[in-house]
Design a protein around this motif. Structure first.
Motif, mmCIF file in Angstrom:
data_model
loop_
_atom_site.group_PDB
_atom_site.id
_atom_site.type_symbol
_atom_site.label_atom_id
_atom_site.label_comp_id
_atom_site.label_asym_id
_atom_site.label_seq_id
_atom_site.Cartn_x
_atom_site.Cartn_y
_atom_site.Cartn_z
ATOM 1 N N GLY A 183 1.317 8.440 -13.086
ATOM 2 C CA GLY A 183 0.735 8.632 -11.767
ATOM 3 C C GLY A 183 -0.407 9.644 -11.722
ATOM 4 N N HIS A 184 -0.837 10.110 -12.864
ATOM 5 C CA HIS A 184 -1.966 11.069 -12.922
ATOM 6 C C HIS A 184 -2.625 10.979 -14.305
ATOM 7 N N CYS A 185 -3.772 11.619 -14.431
ATOM 8 C CA CYS A 185 -4.528 11.597 -15.690
ATOM 9 C C CYS A 185 -4.544 12.952 -16.390
ATOM 10 N N SER A 186 -3.687 13.841 -15.968
ATOM 11 C CA SER A 186 -3.623 15.165 -16.566
ATOM 12 C C SER A 186 -2.737 15.110 -17.811
ATOM 13 N N MET A 230 -13.774 6.587 -15.518
ATOM 14 C CA MET A 230 -12.734 7.608 -15.612
ATOM 15 C C MET A 230 -12.386 8.189 -14.244
ATOM 16 N N THR A 231 -13.404 8.437 -13.417
ATOM 17 C CA THR A 231 -13.119 9.001 -12.085
ATOM 18 C C THR A 231 -12.420 7.996 -11.193
ATOM 19 N N GLU A 232 -12.728 6.703 -11.338
ATOM 20 C CA GLU A 232 -12.026 5.666 -10.574
ATOM 21 C C GLU A 232 -10.540 5.648 -10.915
ATOM 22 N N LEU A 233 -10.217 6.057 -12.131
ATOM 23 C CA LEU A 233 -8.834 6.128 -12.582
ATOM 24 C C LEU A 233 -8.127 7.352 -12.036
ATOM 25 N N GLY A 234 -8.929 8.305 -11.541
ATOM 26 C CA GLY A 234 -8.364 9.554 -11.028
ATOM 27 C C GLY A 234 -8.545 10.732 -11.959
ATOM 28 N N PHE A 235 -9.311 10.510 -13.023
ATOM 29 C CA PHE A 235 -9.568 11.568 -13.988
ATOM 30 C C PHE A 235 -10.601 12.532 -13.419
#
Length: 116
Positions: A72-75, A109-114
């Motif tokens: 649920g996140h890209c961290s 990448m930003t569309e993915l939430g990164f």
């Protein structure tokens, strides 16, 4: 001509001592320049940003996409299982910061939430 022999011996001794001093200084210089100072080492690493080929980038992007779907996140944390992905993600941030990441890749990448 004992005096001439003694003078010659003194000159020879001085020259040998001078040669030894020069040799010692050269060795010290070689040792001191053999490795970068610890304070400069991180700067050397930072300056060498590797830009992945398309296949590698796409493979890592797909891995990030799968990670995001599962968590649920890209961290991405550091760890045995995620170390390579985390390193790749950090490198993308550095590339972006230095304007070396292609805009289309940054957008994906930003569309993915990164967060870049």
């Amino acid at each position: 001509s004992v005096a001439a022999t003694a003078a010659s011996s003194v000159k020879r001794d001085k020259l040998e001592n001078l040669d030894m001093e020069k040799s010692s200084k050269k060795q010290k210089k070689e040792v001191s320049f053999s490795s970068p100072p610890a304070a400069k080492a991180p700067m050397l690493r930072k300056s060498s940003l590797v830009i992945d080929d398309e296949q590698t980038w796409n493979t890592q992007y797909e891995a990030l996409k799968a990670y995001q779907a599962n968590h649920g996140h890209c961290s991405v944390p550091f760890g045995k299982e995620t170390g390579a992905l985390r390193s790749w993600a950090e490198r993308q941030k550095k590339l972006y910061a230095s304007s070396k990441l292609e805009p289309s890749k940054a957008d994906k990448m930003t569309e993915l939430g990164f967060v870049l």
